[in-house]
Design a protein around this motif. Structure first.
Motif, PDB file in Angstrom:
ATOM      1  N   ALA A  48     115.615 158.821   6.636  1.00  0.00           N
ATOM      2  CA  ALA A  48     116.028 159.720   5.359  1.00  0.00           C
ATOM      3  C   ALA A  48     115.883 161.084   5.976  1.00  0.00           C
ATOM      4  CB  ALA A  48     114.977 159.653   4.459  1.00  0.00           C
ATOM      5  N   VAL A  49     116.783 162.055   5.771  1.00  0.00           N
ATOM      6  CA  VAL A  49     116.820 163.408   6.197  1.00  0.00           C
ATOM      7  C   VAL A  49     116.707 164.275   5.082  1.00  0.00           C
ATOM      8  CG1 VAL A  49     117.436 165.169   7.851  1.00  0.00           C
ATOM      9  CG2 VAL A  49     117.566 162.716   8.533  1.00  0.00           C
ATOM     10  N   PHE A  50     115.911 165.329   5.117  1.00  0.00           N
ATOM     11  CA  PHE A  50     115.719 166.104   3.722  1.00  0.00           C
ATOM     12  C   PHE A  50     114.796 167.043   4.029  1.00  0.00           C
ATOM     13  CE2 PHE A  50     112.451 163.158   3.417  1.00  0.00           C
ATOM     14  CZ  PHE A  50     111.447 163.463   2.379  1.00  0.00           C
ATOM     15  N   GLU A 381     121.134 150.548  22.874  1.00  0.00           N
ATOM     16  CA  GLU A 381     120.032 149.807  22.339  1.00  0.00           C
ATOM     17  C   GLU A 381     120.381 149.284  20.806  1.00  0.00           C
ATOM     18  OE1 GLU A 381     117.267 149.844  23.765  1.00  0.00           O
ATOM     19  OE2 GLU A 381     117.236 151.360  25.216  1.00  0.00           O
ATOM     20  N   ARG A 382     119.744 148.444  20.309  1.00  0.00           N
ATOM     21  CA  ARG A 382     119.922 147.789  18.984  1.00  0.00           C
ATOM     22  C   ARG A 382     119.880 148.954  17.694  1.00  0.00           C
ATOM     23  NH1 ARG A 382     117.426 144.370  22.216  1.00  0.00           N
ATOM     24  NH2 ARG A 382     118.289 142.233  22.360  1.00  0.00           N
ATOM     25  N   SER A 383     120.831 149.787  17.760  1.00  0.00           N
ATOM     26  CA  SER A 383     120.760 150.999  16.754  1.00  0.00           C
ATOM     27  C   SER A 383     120.913 150.505  15.461  1.00  0.00           C
ATOM     28  CB  SER A 383     121.907 151.934  16.962  1.00  0.00           C
ATOM     29  OG  SER A 383     121.307 152.630  18.503  1.00  0.00           O
ATOM     30  N   ARG A 384     120.393 151.121  14.468  1.00  0.00           N
ATOM     31  CA  ARG A 384     120.557 150.791  13.067  1.00  0.00           C
ATOM     32  C   ARG A 384     120.830 151.989  11.979  1.00  0.00           C
ATOM     33  NH1 ARG A 384     120.563 146.618  15.324  1.00  0.00           N
ATOM     34  NH2 ARG A 384     119.266 144.468  14.454  1.00  0.00           N
ATOM     35  N   GLY A 385     119.841 152.685  11.785  1.00  0.00           N
ATOM     36  CA  GLY A 385     120.227 153.949  10.764  1.00  0.00           C
ATOM     37  C   GLY A 385     120.517 155.159  11.641  1.00  0.00           C
ATOM     38  N   ALA A 386     121.080 155.907  11.110  1.00  0.00           N
ATOM     39  CA  ALA A 386     121.463 157.310  11.671  1.00  0.00           C
ATOM     40  C   ALA A 386     121.784 158.435  10.758  1.00  0.00           C
ATOM     41  CB  ALA A 386     122.522 157.064  12.603  1.00  0.00           C
ATOM     42  N   ALA A 387     121.664 159.567  10.955  1.00  0.00           N
ATOM     43  CA  ALA A 387     121.932 160.709  10.329  1.00  0.00           C
ATOM     44  C   ALA A 387     122.471 161.818  11.294  1.00  0.00           C
ATOM     45  CB  ALA A 387     120.827 161.227   9.611  1.00  0.00           C
ATOM     46  N   LEU A 388     123.438 162.735  10.544  1.00  0.00           N
ATOM     47  CA  LEU A 388     123.608 164.096  11.029  1.00  0.00           C
ATOM     48  C   LEU A 388     123.349 165.176  10.160  1.00  0.00           C
ATOM     49  CD1 LEU A 388     127.748 163.197  11.718  1.00  0.00           C
ATOM     50  CD2 LEU A 388     125.861 163.315  13.504  1.00  0.00           C
ATOM     51  N   ALA A 389     122.592 166.002  10.894  1.00  0.00           N
ATOM     52  CA  ALA A 389     122.016 167.057  10.132  1.00  0.00           C
ATOM     53  C   ALA A 389     121.703 168.425  11.179  1.00  0.00           C
ATOM     54  CB  ALA A 389     120.666 166.728   9.535  1.00  0.00           C
ATOM     55  N   ASP A 390     121.993 169.620  10.540  1.00  0.00           N
ATOM     56  CA  ASP A 390     121.529 170.773  11.293  1.00  0.00           C
ATOM     57  C   ASP A 390     120.113 170.877  11.617  1.00  0.00           C
ATOM     58  OD1 ASP A 390     121.716 173.120  12.877  1.00  0.00           O
ATOM     59  OD2 ASP A 390     122.859 174.347  11.348  1.00  0.00           O
ATOM     60  N   LEU A 391     119.329 170.406  12.562  1.00  0.00           N
ATOM     61  CA  LEU A 391     117.940 170.295  12.647  1.00  0.00           C
ATOM     62  C   LEU A 391     117.462 171.517  13.001  1.00  0.00           C
ATOM     63  CD1 LEU A 391     117.620 166.935  14.158  1.00  0.00           C
ATOM     64  CD2 LEU A 391     117.287 167.357  11.698  1.00  0.00           C
ATOM     65  N   ASP A 392     118.202 172.245  14.019  1.00  0.00           N
ATOM     66  CA  ASP A 392     117.801 173.860  14.140  1.00  0.00           C
ATOM     67  C   ASP A 392     118.650 174.928  13.790  1.00  0.00           C
ATOM     68  OD1 ASP A 392     120.125 173.435  15.606  1.00  0.00           O
ATOM     69  OD2 ASP A 392     119.477 173.531  17.329  1.00  0.00           O
ATOM     70  N   VAL A 400     120.385 162.080  14.503  1.00  0.00           N
ATOM     71  CA  VAL A 400     119.231 161.184  14.592  1.00  0.00           C
ATOM     72  C   VAL A 400     119.522 159.655  14.552  1.00  0.00           C
ATOM     73  CG1 VAL A 400     117.043 160.702  13.452  1.00  0.00           C
ATOM     74  CG2 VAL A 400     117.918 162.739  13.173  1.00  0.00           C
ATOM     75  N   VAL A 401     118.856 159.029  15.577  1.00  0.00           N
ATOM     76  CA  VAL A 401     119.423 157.380  15.663  1.00  0.00           C
ATOM     77  C   VAL A 401     117.982 156.622  15.754  1.00  0.00           C
ATOM     78  CG1 VAL A 401     120.682 155.818  16.770  1.00  0.00           C
ATOM     79  CG2 VAL A 401     121.371 158.028  16.821  1.00  0.00           C
ATOM     80  N   VAL A 402     117.892 155.800  14.906  1.00  0.00           N
ATOM     81  CA  VAL A 402     116.778 154.761  14.625  1.00  0.00           C
ATOM     82  C   VAL A 402     117.104 153.205  15.506  1.00  0.00           C
ATOM     83  CG1 VAL A 402     115.088 153.437  13.333  1.00  0.00           C
ATOM     84  CG2 VAL A 402     116.074 155.740  12.682  1.00  0.00           C
ATOM     85  N   TYR A 411     119.104 164.138  19.087  1.00  0.00           N
ATOM     86  CA  TYR A 411     119.973 164.916  19.822  1.00  0.00           C
ATOM     87  C   TYR A 411     120.390 166.199  19.262  1.00  0.00           C
ATOM     88  CZ  TYR A 411     120.761 160.385  22.142  1.00  0.00           C
ATOM     89  OH  TYR A 411     120.742 159.051  22.996  1.00  0.00           O
ATOM     90  N   ARG A 412     120.229 167.050  20.138  1.00  0.00           N
ATOM     91  CA  ARG A 412     120.602 168.429  19.706  1.00  0.00           C
ATOM     92  C   ARG A 412     122.142 169.085  20.067  1.00  0.00           C
ATOM     93  NH1 ARG A 412     119.541 173.533  22.294  1.00  0.00           N
ATOM     94  NH2 ARG A 412     118.381 172.593  23.932  1.00  0.00           N
ATOM     95  N   ASN A 413     122.807 169.111  19.344  1.00  0.00           N
ATOM     96  CA  ASN A 413     124.197 169.460  19.643  1.00  0.00           C
ATOM     97  C   ASN A 413     124.343 170.901  20.287  1.00  0.00           C
ATOM     98  OD1 ASN A 413     126.928 170.245  19.284  1.00  0.00           O
ATOM     99  ND2 ASN A 413     127.187 169.529  17.294  1.00  0.00           N
ATOM    100  N   VAL A 414     124.681 170.603  21.669  1.00  0.00           N
ATOM    101  CA  VAL A 414     124.856 171.998  22.342  1.00  0.00           C
ATOM    102  C   VAL A 414     126.271 172.251  22.649  1.00  0.00           C
ATOM    103  CG1 VAL A 414     122.560 171.604  23.185  1.00  0.00           C
ATOM    104  CG2 VAL A 414     124.577 170.656  24.394  1.00  0.00           C
ATOM    105  N   THR A 415     127.194 171.781  21.939  1.00  0.00           N
ATOM    106  CA  THR A 415     128.716 172.236  22.124  1.00  0.00           C
ATOM    107  C   THR A 415     128.927 173.716  22.035  1.00  0.00           C
ATOM    108  OG1 THR A 415     129.200 170.090  20.606  1.00  0.00           O
ATOM    109  CG2 THR A 415     131.064 171.377  21.210  1.00  0.00           C
TER     110      THR A 415
END
Length: 519
Positions: A48-50, A381-392, A400-402, A411-415
């Motif tokens: 959960a990302v909030f 890996e055996r990935s399950r949960g994930a979220a896209l969010a602007d963390l910085d 984020v991958v669980v 992972y930080r988006n450096v595009t």
């Protein structure tokens, strides 16, 4: 099968998707966190990302399975790297499969609905990343099931949300686990608390559910995605019409029956008709459904590129296993992209073992192109949960991958050379203060309109409650309006690019735009 709808975008460019790049920032977490456990945690592993302390930076709650769930508080400053700390403000909880942020008590602070193998928990947020167990105070029947799906909505005339809980295999059935799917639950308000739950029967081993106004009729109904592996026969995907009592739709209602190894639900308007299209993850094709007509769905053509039915690297030709799927514009070109977390249930021989996650970038013609290897996120890996969010808070969506039996990934988006963007958080005073069930409409310079529904649910035991991120391409100004949950439409307002804004409901169809961050 209908032809692919071409979506017009306002960023001129080549047909191919613009590359995206991520930097692995997993070391920024204070501990290596693993979703662990035996059979009862083959599924689950949500995130959960909030924002739990009102500093605008997204924080991360992550399920632990047999281990302890954790809350990582975001202390990132600038865009040179992530910085997270573990907080002591969370009750010690084990058996957690996942969680969803939602303001349950209407105080303007996000709470957590925590799903478990065992009694579920409602955690009341205090605004400083401290949480208190409010399950009993809310009159919520915590049960003692194996909960693996959740969604929430506000029904007309209610001050607190209706909560739907999806349950997996009935652990108490001596004839299980096959053909032993448990019932699901609908927790409707009784004043300011919850009454006795309504059981949604039959249950077919739910792994994801979503309240959505999929017909744009003003009422959110409940879609349930179910795991055919355990219902074996006689089960199917489900849609409950939210009447009193709820009505399970069937062929006489125009519901098209089908069965899949359903895992997760991702919802986004892909074909520009203002209604939510779907990606349903499974142990095979990741089925994409496009809206057709006023109430129907049809499978998208295979050429859309989202089915991701087998590993795209390595020589394992067995079917993939998809879990959480999530949409987001990763290069801000004005087109939504798709991330799919993949991973074998455990050692299931019928499916790929080394099953890389998918990063599907949308091209200008509306089809999708696999770019996870180039982006640096094709882990196996055996990935399950994930979220896209602007963390910085730099205007680019991070990841984020669980993982089950392996550390979670950050992972930080450096595009480089991304397009413009805007992040929009609807707010209203009083009931349903985050406007769940409403629609943001964004009008582009070419006159086309993007519609985005505010929902709680979907994913696979993973939820995000943040401002809605829109990539804008080259546009420097767009227009916004809000269709509020009860159907009232605001006036259009002009907003500049590269801002995070709150849009507050005003009298006489007004909209108060408050800039909360500029980039």
């Amino acid at each position: 099968m209908r032809s692919l709808c071409v979506v017009t975008v306002f960023l001129a460019g080549p047909l191919a998707a613009q590359d995206v790049r991520f930097a692995d920032e997993s070391a920024a977490l204070p501990v290596e966190h693993v979703y662990s456990g035996g059979w009862e945690h083959f599924v689950g592993g949500g995130v959960a990302v909030f924002d739990c302390n009102l500093d605008q930076r997204p924080d991360i709650f992550v399920a632990g399975g047999e281990g302890t769930a954790r809350l990582f508080v975001n202390r990132t400053e600038g865009q040179q790297g992530f910085d997270f700390a573990e907080t002591g403000g969370l009750p010690a909880l084990t058996g957690v499969t996942g969680a969803y942020p939602v303001d349950i008590n209407d105080d303007g602070l996000l709470d957590l609905a925590v799903l478990r193998v065992g009694p579920n928990v409602l955690l009341q947020g205090r605004g400083d990343c401290r949480f208190e167990d409010a399950t009993r105070a809310a009159g919520f029947d915590a049960g003692d099931r194996w909960s693996t799906a959740f969604s929430a909505t506000w029904e007309a005339g209610q001050r607190i949300p209706t909560l739907a809980i999806g349950n997996y295999v009935d652990r108490s059935d001596p004839d299980g686990p096959f053909e032993a799917c448990d019932v699901n639950e609908l927790h409707r308000p009784d004043g300011r608390a919850y009454g006795t739950p309504t059981l949604l029967e039959p249950g077919h081993c739910a792994l994801s559910m979503l309240f959505s106004d999929w017909t744009r009729s003003g009422r959110a109904d409940l879609r349930v995605s179910n795991d055919r592996h355990y219902y074996v026969r006689g089960g199917e995907e489900q849609m409950w019409r939210m009447e009193r009592p709820p009505v399970l739709l069937g062929p006489d209602d125009g519901w098209k029956r089908f069965s899949i190894w359903g895992m997760g639900i991702a919802s986004r308007d892909l074909n520009g008709d203002g209604r939510p299209d779907l990606v349903l993850t499974s142990m095979a094709d990741q089925l994409t459904l496009l809206t057709e007509g006023e109430t129907g769905y049809v499978p998208a053509p295979y050429s859309i590129g989202t089915f991701a039915q087998r590993p795209h690297i390595g020589d394992d030709g067995r079917p993939s296993t998809g879990w959480t799927a999530t949409f987001g514009d990763l290069n801000n070109d004005g087109r939504d992209d798709l991330f799919i977390a993949k991973g074998n249930v455990d050692q299931m021989p019928s499916n790929a073992i080394n099953d890389p996650n998918n990063l599907l970038l949308q091209r200008a013609d509306g089809t999708f192109e696999e770019r996870s290897v180039e982006a640096g996120v094709a882990t196996t890996e055996r990935s399950r949960g994930a979220a896209l969010a602007d963390l910085d808070l730099d205007g680019r969506l991070d990841l984020v991958v669980v993982n089950r039996r392996a550390p979670m990934e950050l992972y930080r988006n450096v595009t480089e050379a991304t397009g413009n963007w805007i992040a929009v958080q609807p707010r209203q005073v009083g009931v349903n203060d985050f406007a769940v069930g409403g629609w943001i409409e964004l009008r582009r310079p070419d006159g086309s309109v993007v519609a985005r529904e505010i929902t709680v649910g979907g994913g696979h035991v993973s939820g995000v409650a943040l401002a809605e991120h829109f990539g804008l391409g080259a546009a420097e100004t767009v227009e916004l309006r809000m269709i509020w949950p009860q159907g009232e439409a605001s006036e259009w307002v002009s907003v500049g690019a590269n801002h995070a804004v709150e849009i507050w409901r005003q009298e006489e169809h007004g909209l108060d735009v408050r800039i909360i961050r500029r980039n």
